[in-house]
Design an enzyme around this catalytic site. Sequence first.
Site, mmCIF file in Angstrom:
data_model
loop_
_atom_site.group_PDB
_atom_site.id
_atom_site.type_symbol
_atom_site.label_atom_id
_atom_site.label_comp_id
_atom_site.label_asym_id
_atom_site.label_seq_id
_atom_site.Cartn_x
_atom_site.Cartn_y
_atom_site.Cartn_z
ATOM 1 C CG ASP A 65 -1.951 1.151 1.164
ATOM 2 O OD1 ASP A 65 -2.220 1.673 0.070
ATOM 3 O OD2 ASP A 65 -2.450 1.539 2.239
ATOM 4 C CG ASN A 107 -6.420 3.006 11.352
ATOM 5 O OD1 ASN A 107 -6.370 2.231 10.401
ATOM 6 N ND2 ASN A 107 -7.458 3.066 12.172
ATOM 7 C CG HIS A 108 -3.353 0.619 9.254
ATOM 8 N ND1 HIS A 108 -4.166 1.645 8.815
ATOM 9 C CD2 HIS A 108 -2.312 0.586 8.378
ATOM 10 C CE1 HIS A 108 -3.651 2.196 7.735
ATOM 11 N NE2 HIS A 108 -2.514 1.573 7.458
ATOM 12 N NE ARG A 203 -1.931 12.792 5.832
ATOM 13 C CZ ARG A 203 -2.361 11.616 5.444
ATOM 14 N NH1 ARG A 203 -1.729 10.511 5.820
ATOM 15 N NH2 ARG A 203 -3.416 11.494 4.689
ATOM 16 C CG ASP A 205 -3.152 7.583 7.215
ATOM 17 O OD1 ASP A 205 -3.424 8.207 6.180
ATOM 18 O OD2 ASP A 205 -3.420 6.377 7.374
ATOM 19 C CG LEU A 210 -6.346 7.081 14.803
ATOM 20 C CD1 LEU A 210 -5.710 8.385 15.254
ATOM 21 C CD2 LEU A 210 -5.357 5.939 14.902
ATOM 22 C CD GLU A 246 -6.439 10.955 5.314
ATOM 23 O OE1 GLU A 246 -6.645 10.792 4.102
ATOM 24 O OE2 GLU A 246 -5.905 10.082 6.044
ATOM 25 C CG ASP A 314 -5.334 8.827 -0.327
ATOM 26 O OD1 ASP A 314 -4.544 7.937 -0.672
ATOM 27 O OD2 ASP A 314 -5.511 9.158 0.853
#
Length: 557
Positions: A65, A107-108, A203, A205, A210, A246, A314
Amino acid sequence: MRRADTGDLWWKNAVFYCADIETFFDSNGDGTGDIRGMTDRIEYLNDLGVTCLWLMPFYPTARKDDGYDITDFFGVDPRLGTLGDFVELVRTARANGIRVIVDFVMNHTSDAHPWFKSARRSKDDPYRDYYVWSATEPASSPKDVVFPDQEDSIWELDPRTNEWYLHHFYKHQPDLNIANPQVREEISRTLGFWLELGVAGFRVDAVPFLFAKDAGSAEAFDPIQYLGDVRNFVTRRVGDAVLLGEVNLAYKDQKTFFGGPDGDGLNMQFDFIGMQQIYLSMARGDARPIAKALRRRPKLDVTSQWANFLRNHDELTLDKLNDAERQEVFDAFGPEPGMQLYGRGLRRRLPSMLGGDERRMKMAYSLAFSLPGTPVLFYGEEIGMAENLDIEGRLAVRSPMQWTGGPHGGFSRAPKRRLTRPLPDGLYGPDRVNAADQRRDHGSFWWFMRNLVYTYREQPEIGWSTIEILEQPNPAVLAHVCREGTGWAMVALHNFGADSCMVPLELVDVPAGSVLVDLLDGLTETELDARGKVETRLEPYGYRWLRVLRPGDEPIV
């Protein structure tokens, strides 16, 4: 000291530039951009007027990704360089007056991260609670799925323990359990590490993901309070560090993520609502959609800021438009299915969407820079780069930077087969669109952007100002005034229409003898009448920045 000169809130009037190291400049000829290549181009960014470089992920990755599937938060992808190279990049940038912020993905992780590899071994593994698990398959609605072309659920069964794990994005990116204090401690360690290496902030994400309700544990956990804890942590380590979030939500929800009345959450957030309404206005040739959005834009405390942008890395998301409005933008700027993505966005850059019409391009960037907030550019925007639709999915807008008209656009001297991604050809290929040619041509788009950047920087009050939409009779025209304090004001006019027009203006609380100085057109002056009225002409897709100069103000030079 003027408030606009306050140094500890440097990001209030900065110029941000987002770049992907992998596609910016290849210094060693292996076909992949690298940190040393980015360092070599710092002087170019300084010349353009950039004051903050935002780096997309450069960490070790499973390469599924574009770097957002991270396997080590404390390292550098060996294809891109070393930690030593990174420190030298930050040092060189600072020496050129440019701060560096980095993408931070809280987040991941990748499913190849050591934490997840350990967590899936056993339900009793020490890292099990670093992620979100369920013994039974939870319900998942199609609207929860971020990438519907790849996934049909946000839960995936792990056959090793026969439990489901949460992934708001791809199944190879399991969500971290932010409610777990140990995960929060790991996040603090990571933030502290990069701050020690000299970064000026992050920054952040995918902030809303979250704190999704299905991502928490049974223990009491206040996500907004935690966001404040993160801000407090980074500012204790580096007093003027910034958190740029974001947050693609409705304005009222974005306000929550800025924190309380004193702004103890994110310092900055992207104005996704404003961006989408700009494209709707351009599609219609009607300024009223963006005017309506700006009237609804929440007022922020002095420590908070909007980030204004036209294009990110994106898909150009249009998800906050209704179906009919989104179709209008599709019809105008991306009518072919291959130009669209996920039914909600476009995988195109602005020049190709506008058919290369520089009048409209300049008007759009003039507007983005004139709004209260901080402008954010995506690499290549300054030369009018287009997308390469031959590249799959969202990566179409992440083709290599076009430096020269030579082989591979001067990005790399490697054979074509080794390039990290192919460059576009045709009207927007590097033989027609490149930085070297435009920097030699003072009538080029690059010089327009450079002049716009420096004009913005010469009016630091824009970043601290409030906005008022001025009434005038032309539906194609957006007229707004930025005010900072009691003394500084600037009127900005933008014509979304294909016809020229006369725009009548009335400015209240402006003393007799005041003039409007055109900051983008040779500092020409127009005198207001005794009632603060004036009429000015706008060409098709025209734009003007008119600084209010009161009697006794120092002349603008």
